[in-house]
Each structure stands twice: as structure tokens, then as C-alpha cells.
Design a protein around this motif. Sequence first.
Motif, mmCIF file in Angstrom:
data_model
loop_
_atom_site.group_PDB
_atom_site.id
_atom_site.type_symbol
_atom_site.label_atom_id
_atom_site.label_comp_id
_atom_site.label_asym_id
_atom_site.label_seq_id
_atom_site.Cartn_x
_atom_site.Cartn_y
_atom_site.Cartn_z
ATOM 1 N N ASP A 310 0.824 -1.205 0.000
ATOM 2 C CA ASP A 310 0.000 0.000 0.000
ATOM 3 C C ASP A 310 0.868 1.268 0.000
ATOM 4 N N LYS A 311 1.879 1.287 0.881
ATOM 5 C CA LYS A 311 2.719 2.492 0.989
ATOM 6 C C LYS A 311 3.702 2.616 -0.187
ATOM 7 N N THR A 312 4.173 1.479 -0.675
ATOM 8 C CA THR A 312 5.083 1.536 -1.828
ATOM 9 C C THR A 312 4.315 2.012 -3.060
ATOM 10 N N ASP A 313 3.039 1.622 -3.140
ATOM 11 C CA ASP A 313 2.160 2.051 -4.233
ATOM 12 C C ASP A 313 2.107 3.589 -4.282
ATOM 13 N N ILE A 314 1.916 4.197 -3.116
ATOM 14 C CA ILE A 314 1.844 5.669 -3.057
ATOM 15 C C ILE A 314 3.191 6.274 -3.482
ATOM 16 N N ALA A 315 4.276 5.661 -2.981
ATOM 17 C CA ALA A 315 5.612 6.182 -3.312
ATOM 18 C C ALA A 315 5.882 6.088 -4.817
ATOM 19 N N LEU A 316 5.459 4.992 -5.435
ATOM 20 C CA LEU A 316 5.685 4.830 -6.880
ATOM 21 C C LEU A 316 4.888 5.861 -7.676
ATOM 22 N N LYS A 317 3.639 6.080 -7.231
ATOM 23 C CA LYS A 317 2.792 7.071 -7.926
ATOM 24 C C LYS A 317 3.447 8.442 -7.873
ATOM 25 N N LYS A 318 3.918 8.819 -6.666
ATOM 26 C CA LYS A 318 4.571 10.124 -6.473
ATOM 27 C C LYS A 318 5.808 10.242 -7.349
ATOM 28 N N CYS A 319 6.547 9.161 -7.375
ATOM 29 C CA CYS A 319 7.792 9.111 -8.121
ATOM 30 C C CYS A 319 7.538 9.331 -9.608
#
Length: 406
Positions: A310-319
Motif C-alpha cells: 500500500d505504501k510503496t504504491d503511493i511512493a511509486l505514484k509520487k515518483c
Amino acid sequence: MLRNFTKQVQRTIAHSGWRGYTINNKIVLGIETSCDDTGIAIMDESGRIISETLITHSQLVADWGGVHPHEISKAHKKTLDGAIEETINKSNLQTSDIDAIAVTNGPGLMSCLRTGVEAAQQLSQRTNIPLISVHHLEAHLLIARGLSKESSNLQFPFLVLLASGGHCVIVEANGIGDYKFIGGTLDDSIGEAFDKIARLLNLDVSVNSGGHEIERIVKLHDGDPKQFKFPIPMMGPKRSEISFSFSGLKSSALWQVRKLENSTINNKELNLLVMNQKNKSQNPKLNLSTKVVADLAASFQSTAIAHLVDKTDIALKKCKQNRNIKDLVVCGGVAANMLLRDEMQTLCNKHNFNLHLPPIKYCTDNGVMVAWAGLEKLKSGLATSDVTLKPRWPLFEYTINTSQDA
Ligand code: KG4
Ligand code: ZN
């Protein structure tokens, strides 16, 4: 010192096994003792592991109900000199063939780090081989450039999820010694949660880690992850934050175990029981069937990993929005987990990212990753020989200062 670091090595090694093999690159011996593994390895610049020795002190960890720094550092001390000698002997190299000794000088347990650094310093003095300081977390993530299947394609910048026994962090890796903090844990690390739940479930952790045993019992007894509903952490108002939390999940698992064991008591009595047992490292004998234990393990594992995803998903989107980063490295001991590896592959497919995973064997602590980090630093001209012990050393606060060697 600098001359030693930068010299181009060209030689032919005439020992059995390496007879006639021309080595046109640098060779580094790595020493890792930051926690409960004694790892030594010799590696060359091409990513070839020439020899390695790994001694895990799981039995001691099991006996003490966790990592006891004094006991573990005594175990490092007892095994280290022999392990270094064995690794050099297995390599069929002379010490004069080795260009540098890389050693983890932080972060980690002070007494454990000291044992490795002192051994490295003694070897360095005896042989005149220069030292290289290695940051433990940098070694975990750089090994993906050395050994993962797609390693040759992995260039900076890239995103990293580092999930281990001591850390749970997302960073942007912009270069050697150049890391930007994206998110970290608010309480425990994920590996620590795996270890505590393994002990709660009375799994045998005398040979392998708690995380390894959780994964094993789930596979062996077909644990059903849907059997127990543990809430995925931080799905409320903090949903969009890139932070981790595992303490609530640990308490839910503890509460569930006690509830199953004491099916007749009410919630108030149960809360009291759980509170009283929270700080006990040793778990009384469990009164649950193996299938129930496997279901509990599966439910915990899938929830903890869903939180990482869930948190890596957000980080990838931001990236994707802010930077043109296309690569994700997942590393640290927990990256040995197959469910995590599979879920991260699915996530990367969704975002069109390339996933880089170190081989399972090199996700947990080892000497190879330290030797490789030393080689990377050597190649980039960023090797430093200041091995001052740094038990607390956040990756994003770590910057390389090469002036001391100039
Ligand atoms: O990176 P590491 O060897 O040591 C630290 O730097 O902390 O990570 C050790 C952690 C332990 O908490 C262990 O339980 C976890 O990695 N671990 C796993 C697995 N193998 C090791 N967690 C989940 N699944 C695994 N297969
Ligand atoms: Zn580690």
C-alpha cells in the motif's frame, strides 16, 4: 592510501582453481557483523563471488528470546578470525591480491559492529590493505546492482524499499552516498514484527529467523490468510502518508492468539491478559492446532505485506509524477519473502516499473553485500577509510566525505 584505492590491478593468479585466470579488476574482502550474522566474502568488480563464509547465530537468538548484543558480539569474536582465514583460504588468493577490506561500521549494535571493525583494522595493519567504511543499509540496496537478475540495467536514480529486522524505509537513491528519505516506520520494523509473531506462535527459530519460519509454516500447512481479519495499518486518515506502523498489527495478533486460547473469557479480561503478556519475550506453550497457527501466520504475513504494498504504491505514484524514475529495488531480510516478491512484481507491473530483487540468499545480512558496496565505492572514487563506529546512522543523513583520503 588514495593511490592504493585507485591503482589499476592487472595480474594473473596462479593458484589452483584460478590458474591462468587473468583478473583485470579490483578485489575486496567484506566483513559484516552489525547484528546476528558473521559474514565474510571476497568479491571482484565484475560481481563474481570468489569465496564467502556465513555464520548465523540463530540458536543464540532463540535461547535469549531475541538479539542479546553482548552474547552475539561474543559469538562474532569467537568465529570471526577463523571465518576470515577460511574465506581467504577458499579463495586461493594471497592477501596481497586483495585491494581493500570493506567493513560495516554502522548502523547496528555497537558491540557487534566493534568486533567486525576491530578485526578489519587488525587485518589491515597486518597486511597493509586499506579499509573502506560501509553503511549497512547502503550495502543492502547496492547488492541489487551487483547480483539481481537485471543488475546490469540498474542505474541511479532508483527507488528503494528496504525491509529488514532493524529498518523499514523507502528512499530515493540518487548515487553512492546520496539518498533522499521518502518514508519510514513510526514504531517497529517489519522484520521485528515477523520475529515477534513467530515467537508468539512458538515457532522454532533456533535455525532460521522468525520471518523465514512464518513463511515456512504458511506454505507447509497451507495457511489461509483470510481466516483471521487483521486490520491493514494506516488505512484511516493517515492513508496518504508514506509511513509504516507495525505495533497495532502485532497487538491484534497477540489479542487474537489469546482469544483463541481462552475462548470463554470476555473482552475486558482478554485485554488485561494481553496487556500483561505484551512485554514477555517468552511465550507459554500454545494450545492451538498447527492449522490454526498456520492460518494466524498467513493472516499476519499477508496483512504486513499488504501494508508494505500500500505504501510503496503511493511512493511509486509520487515518483512517476515528480521524477522520471523507473526502477524499484526491494531489499533487506524481509525481501527474502516470496509473497512480498510476488506482490512487488504485480505492483511494478501496474506502474510500469522494473523490479530489482537481490537473490533470496543475499537479502539477509551477509559479507557479499559489504564486499560489493566496497567495490562500488572504490570504483566511484568515493571510498573512505574512516571506520568510526556509528550504531545510529540514518541512510539519508549519510553523506560521503572523501576529503580525509585526499
Ligand atoms: O537484513 P537482515 O538480515 O538484518 C537486519 O539488517 O535487520 O533482516 C533480518 C530480518 C529478520 O527480522 C527476519 O525475520 C526477516 O529479515 N526475514 C524474513 C524472511 N527471511 C528473513 N521475513 C519474512 N520472510 C522471510 N522469508
Ligand atoms: Zn541487514
